[in-house]
Design an enzyme around this catalytic site. Structure first.
Site, PDB file in Angstrom:
ATOM      1  N   GLN A 215       0.831  -1.221   0.000  1.00  0.00           N
ATOM      2  CA  GLN A 215       0.000   0.000   0.000  1.00  0.00           C
ATOM      3  C   GLN A 215       0.859   1.262   0.000  1.00  0.00           C
ATOM      4  OE1 GLN A 215      -0.694  -2.715   1.815  1.00  0.00           O
ATOM      5  NE2 GLN A 215      -2.872  -2.960   2.193  1.00  0.00           N
TER       6      GLN A 215
ATOM      7  N   ASP B 282      -7.783   1.043  11.621  1.00  0.00           N
ATOM      8  CA  ASP B 282      -8.973   0.302  11.183  1.00  0.00           C
ATOM      9  C   ASP B 282      -9.972   0.109  12.308  1.00  0.00           C
ATOM     10  OD1 ASP B 282      -6.621  -0.555   9.356  1.00  0.00           O
ATOM     11  OD2 ASP B 282      -8.478  -0.943   8.255  1.00  0.00           O
TER      12      ASP B 282
ATOM     13  N   ASN C 160      -4.121  -1.342  13.268  1.00  0.00           N
ATOM     14  CA  ASN C 160      -3.821  -0.795  11.942  1.00  0.00           C
ATOM     15  C   ASN C 160      -3.008  -1.830  11.177  1.00  0.00           C
ATOM     16  OD1 ASN C 160      -3.952   1.374   9.996  1.00  0.00           O
ATOM     17  ND2 ASN C 160      -1.799   1.758  10.382  1.00  0.00           N
ATOM     18  N   LYS C 161      -2.649  -1.480   9.982  1.00  0.00           N
ATOM     19  CA  LYS C 161      -1.918  -2.375   9.076  1.00  0.00           C
ATOM     20  C   LYS C 161      -0.721  -3.021   9.760  1.00  0.00           C
ATOM     21  CE  LYS C 161      -2.855  -3.317   5.794  1.00  0.00           C
ATOM     22  NZ  LYS C 161      -3.614  -4.590   5.607  1.00  0.00           N
TER      23      LYS C 161
HETATM   24  O1  MRU Z   1      -5.757  -3.705   4.226  1.00  0.00           O
HETATM   25  P1  MRU Z   1      -6.053  -2.257   3.946  1.00  0.00           P
HETATM   26  O2  MRU Z   1      -5.282  -1.688   2.818  1.00  0.00           O
HETATM   27  O3  MRU Z   1      -7.541  -2.020   3.840  1.00  0.00           O
HETATM   28  O4  MRU Z   1      -5.590  -1.526   5.264  1.00  0.00           O
HETATM   29  C1  MRU Z   1      -5.718  -0.139   5.365  1.00  0.00           C
HETATM   30  C2  MRU Z   1      -5.101   0.414   6.588  1.00  0.00           C
HETATM   31  O5  MRU Z   1      -4.578  -0.301   7.414  1.00  0.00           O
HETATM   32  C3  MRU Z   1      -5.229   1.885   6.827  1.00  0.00           C
HETATM   33  O6  MRU Z   1      -4.137   2.368   7.534  1.00  0.00           O
HETATM   34  C4  MRU Z   1      -6.503   2.141   7.648  1.00  0.00           C
HETATM   35  O7  MRU Z   1      -7.614   1.574   7.040  1.00  0.00           O
HETATM   36  C5  MRU Z   1      -6.745   3.569   7.876  1.00  0.00           C
HETATM   37  S1  MRU Z   1      -7.196   4.333   6.381  1.00  0.00           S
HETATM   38  C6  MRU Z   1      -7.764   5.851   6.541  1.00  0.00           C
END
Ligand code: MRU
Length: 366
Positions: free
Chosen positions: A203, A243, A253-254
């Protein structure tokens, strides 16, 4: 947000006012391709396969998925079935359930003939509200960047590290963690962003694409580089998205966020998390124990997408044939490692007291 000078949102309605359009984020940053979602099942696939991703955006797309479902068939049975399918598409980001609950509650007491129009109205409201929440997060986060810039000799750059993509592609517009960065740049503050690659799905490439489109200096780094950069004074602050954030301020979070927070804390570097209120889950207290962590296909770990010199997209294996791969999509950073939460209502401590003070209307006492 702008791509090649044109303003876009990351989800919008087509000219027919019911087909839902998105960017296929699996093709970015190499190809800018839009996809049309015509059925609830299309929306579910878009979320599950990560054509759209990022907690606020999947919430908005799920709400549009309910509208598409009601267009197909407005029965109680289809309402319940569509909710059940959409809510299971991704387990960790709470914005998905928040948006579906809001839509479901409004539709369940609406007469069948009005359900389609009501669902579109709510989905549009969720999308518009998200833009406004993120804009406000940007304004509050900007003050933090301004105060750090003020401590530096004139002309010295503020270095910000971010993880994953928490920009406009992850929301409807602006982003969460990136909104203060856009505003700081627009306000004339000299900034540079360290962009974590964010394996396995890279990402960071999306973040680099966004920052590049906005003319913001940035450097894409391997996920493992953050500790070194933080230790050597090359990071003034970290800002990430989330998240799901719990009642006591634990942040999911990620995957990899936790390691950055540890390194930041060990080196007294501020570590901020930016979030709109739909990302708060006041039903959860201990994030490590209680938040379900999505595990995705091992193929996302063993393989990587890239572009060949001939310009074709390629899916390349980087692991020995048959290697068993683990793919944990998120981790939890306990509140003690977080300097502050940047929300649409202001900045607060990552603590039950901090969140209660800002969101007395939303919080539930443990
Ligand atoms: O797996 P993803 O790409 O959906 O994960 C996204 C994230 O972890 C973002 O940091 C999180 O959703 C916050 S986005 C404003």
């Amino acid at each position: 947000m702008k791509i090649n000078g044109t303003h876009y949102r990351s989800v919008w309605l087509a000219d027919d006012d019911h087909t839902v359009e998105i960017f296929d984020q699996t093709k970015l940053p190499f190809e800018i391709q839009t996809i049309q979602l015509r059925t609830m099942q299309d929306a579910a696939t878009a979320i599950k396969e990560m054509w759209v991703r990022g907690a606020p955006l999947i919430g908005a797309v799920a709400a549009y998925g309910m509208a598409l479902a009601m267009r197909q068939e407005s029965s109680d049975e289809n309402l319940r079935k569509s909710y059940d399918i959409l809510v299971k598409t991704r387990p960790t980001a709470i914005n998905l359930k928040w948006a579906l609950d809001r839509t479901y509650q409004a539709l369940e007491n609406t007469q069948h003939s009005l359900r389609e129009a009501t669902a579109y109205r709510i989905a549009n409201e969720i999308a518009d509200e998200d833009v406004e929440l993120c804009r406000k997060i940007g304004e509050h986060g900007l003050k933090i960047i301004q105060s750090i810039a003020a401590t530096k000799p004139t002309g010295e750059v503020v270095n910000i590290l971010t993880h994953c993509n928490a920009g406009w592609l992850a929301t409807v517009d602006w982003g969460t963690a990136l909104a203060p960065i856009y505003m700081a740049h627009d306000a004339g503050i000299k900034i540079h962003v360290w962009v974590d690659e964010t394996r396995p799905r890279n990402q960071g490439g999306l973040t680099a694409f966004e920052l590049g489109s906005h003319g913001i200096p940035h450097t894409l780094i391997a996920d493992n580089a953050g500790g070194h950069l933080i230790q050597h004074g090359k990071v003034d602050l970290c800002i990430v998205g989330t998240d799901r954030t719990t009642a006591r301020g634990d942040v999911c979070n990620k995957i990899g966020t936790y390691l950055k927070a540890l390194a930041a804390k060990a080196n007294q570097v501020p570590f901020y998390v930016a979030l709109p209120s739909p990302t708060l889950d006041f039903t959860v207290w201990d994030g490590v124990k209680e938040i379900p962590i999505e595990q995705r296909s091992g193929e996302e770990q063993s393989h990587v997408y890239g572009i060949t010199p001939e310009g074709t997209r390629s899916w390349v294996n980087t692991a020995p044939q048959g290697t068993f791969c683990g793919n944990y999509a998120f981790d939890v950073t306990p509140a003690e490692f977080i300097t502050g939460l940047i929300t649409e209502r202001g900045v607060c401590d990552a603590s039950a007291e901090g969140l209660r003070a800002l969101f007395p209307d939303l919080c539930r006492k443990p």
